[in-house]
Each structure stands twice: as C-alpha cells, then as structure tokens.
Design an enzyme around this catalytic site. Structure first.
Site, PDB file in Angstrom:
ATOM      1  N   CYS A 155     111.897  87.599 -27.286  1.00  0.00           N
ATOM      2  CA  CYS A 155     111.306  86.436 -27.883  1.00  0.00           C
ATOM      3  C   CYS A 155     110.557  86.360 -29.134  1.00  0.00           C
ATOM      4  O   CYS A 155     109.558  87.307 -29.190  1.00  0.00           O
ATOM      5  CB  CYS A 155     110.452  85.545 -26.679  1.00  0.00           C
ATOM      6  SG  CYS A 155     109.996  84.014 -27.130  1.00  0.00           S
ATOM      7  N   HIS A 191     111.113  76.956 -23.275  1.00  0.00           N
ATOM      8  CA  HIS A 191     109.945  76.936 -24.083  1.00  0.00           C
ATOM      9  C   HIS A 191     109.409  75.400 -24.088  1.00  0.00           C
ATOM     10  O   HIS A 191     108.397  75.158 -24.346  1.00  0.00           O
ATOM     11  CB  HIS A 191     110.361  77.103 -25.607  1.00  0.00           C
ATOM     12  CG  HIS A 191     110.373  78.817 -25.657  1.00  0.00           C
ATOM     13  ND1 HIS A 191     109.201  79.258 -25.765  1.00  0.00           N
ATOM     14  CD2 HIS A 191     111.405  79.398 -26.227  1.00  0.00           C
ATOM     15  CE1 HIS A 191     109.550  80.718 -26.277  1.00  0.00           C
ATOM     16  NE2 HIS A 191     110.825  80.691 -26.261  1.00  0.00           N
ATOM     17  N   HIS A 251     116.414  80.079 -21.665  1.00  0.00           N
ATOM     18  CA  HIS A 251     115.447  80.650 -22.420  1.00  0.00           C
ATOM     19  C   HIS A 251     114.767  79.692 -23.308  1.00  0.00           C
ATOM     20  O   HIS A 251     113.466  79.205 -23.444  1.00  0.00           O
ATOM     21  CB  HIS A 251     115.569  81.945 -23.045  1.00  0.00           C
ATOM     22  CG  HIS A 251     114.687  82.580 -23.977  1.00  0.00           C
ATOM     23  ND1 HIS A 251     114.209  83.849 -23.716  1.00  0.00           N
ATOM     24  CD2 HIS A 251     113.802  82.182 -25.089  1.00  0.00           C
ATOM     25  CE1 HIS A 251     113.090  84.179 -24.564  1.00  0.00           C
ATOM     26  NE2 HIS A 251     113.032  83.104 -25.307  1.00  0.00           N
ATOM     27  N   GLU A 252     115.595  78.999 -24.280  1.00  0.00           N
ATOM     28  CA  GLU A 252     115.184  78.063 -25.394  1.00  0.00           C
ATOM     29  C   GLU A 252     114.655  76.921 -24.646  1.00  0.00           C
ATOM     30  O   GLU A 252     113.600  76.323 -24.955  1.00  0.00           O
ATOM     31  CB  GLU A 252     116.235  77.624 -26.265  1.00  0.00           C
ATOM     32  CG  GLU A 252     116.532  78.969 -27.049  1.00  0.00           C
ATOM     33  CD  GLU A 252     115.349  79.887 -27.523  1.00  0.00           C
ATOM     34  OE1 GLU A 252     114.616  79.236 -27.870  1.00  0.00           O
ATOM     35  OE2 GLU A 252     115.847  80.959 -27.722  1.00  0.00           O
TER      36      GLU A 252
HETATM   37 NI    NI Z   1     111.695  82.512 -26.998  1.00  0.00          NI
END
Ligand code: NI
Length: 186
Positions: free
Chosen positions: A98, A144, A140-141
């Site tokens: 990341c 966030h 994953h995104e």
């Molecule tokens: Ni990330």
C-alpha cells in the site's frame, strides 16, 4: 493536474470513514480523479483511494495490468460511492502492499469473488463482477474508505515485513536451492 501528497499509516485521515459524494459529476470530483490518477502513476501503484491523498470522500481508482487480471486486465476505473459484496465465502490469501504503508508487504485474506457497484465521474452507474487480483484490488481500495488498512486484515502477522528484506531472503533461499540441486545458476 497535480501530484498529491500521500498520507501514511498513522495519519487520522486513513482511520476515519470517508463521506459519500453528493454529486459524482461535480467539477471538483473530476479534478480529484485526475489528480489521483497522476499521483498513482507517479507512485507506481495499481490503486488509490481519496483518503490516501488527504481527501475524506468515497472515491477510489484502480487499474489492473493484463497479466495480473487473468487476461485482458481492467482499464483505469474511477469509482465514486462504491459498494462491494462477496459473491461467496471463498477466500484467497496473497501479498499486498500500500502506498500509505511504504516499504512493507504482508499476506492478506480476501474474498476471491466480489460484485462491486459505483458511479463514474460522468454519473454513469458501474456494476462488475471481479475475481482474483481484480477483486483483491477493489477490496483493498474500498477498505480505505472505511478507515481500514491491509495490516488490519492480516491473519498471520508473521508474513508482515519489509519488501527489500523479503526479496533478499527469497533470493538467498533460491540460491541455496540451486546449490543443493547442483545448478550452476544459469
Ligand atoms: Ni492502500
């Protein structure tokens, strides 16, 4: 367009829930998406979420290179107000990195197959099914946007480490295997 500063783990913007975007077609969202694209390209990432550039809004973008996308890859996609749902219970574990956790990598279990929805910057609805690396990047995104960084999803902290150390260890291991096999290393 501008290259934006990337927030690193520990900054509060990465821990809070990002806000819904009222109008995906607003000029400031278009500008944000272009700046995020430039920032991601400069940093060499495959995905980026708005909180990573200190903007607490529900916007992500990603791009899946052909070989990792299981063939054709996925073109650069901006998703505003995305939603992700798993299609079944099957998990895959693979290493992630990341831009907000620079230099580190770790193995993260993710749903293998997901459906995601959202809007592009022209306000058009996007709905896709994804699997493998594509599904992993989207999860994953979107994490966030809810203040979740990949180390918080790791099942085995023993797999967490610095990329350069792990590369070196892997190279040493490979060299030992070759020596044991009597391979002269060509
Ligand atoms: Ni990330």
């Amino acid at each position: 367009m501008a290259i934006l500063k990337i927030a690193r783990m520990g900054h509060p913007v990465l821990r809070r829930r990002a806000e819904e975007v009222a109008d995906p077609t607003a000029p400031e969202i278009t500008r944000l998406a272009f700046d995020m694209r430039e920032t991601m390209a400069d940093a060499g990432g495959v995905g980026l979420a708005a909180p990573q550039v200190h903007v607490p809004l529900r916007v992500v973008l990603f791009q899946v290179p052909g070989p990792r996308g299981g063939g054709d890859g996925v073109p650069l996609t901006v998703l505003v107000n995305p939603e992700v749902e798993p299609l079944d219970d099957e998990l895959d574990t693979a290493f992630e990195a990341c831009l907000s956790v620079p230099g580190l990598t770790g193995a993260v279990p993710r749903y293998r197959r997901v459906r995601y929805r959202g809007f592009d910057i022209r306000g058009r609805a996007i709905e896709r099914e994804a699997e493998g690396f594509h599904a992993r990047v989207v999860q994953h995104e979107c994490d966030h946007l809810d203040g979740v960084l990949y180390p918080m999803r790791m099942a085995d902290m023993g797999s967490f480490g610095f990329v350069d150390e792990m590369r070196r260890a892997a190279a040493v291991e490979e060299g030992q295997e070759r020596a044991e096999q009597g391979d002269d290393g060509d």
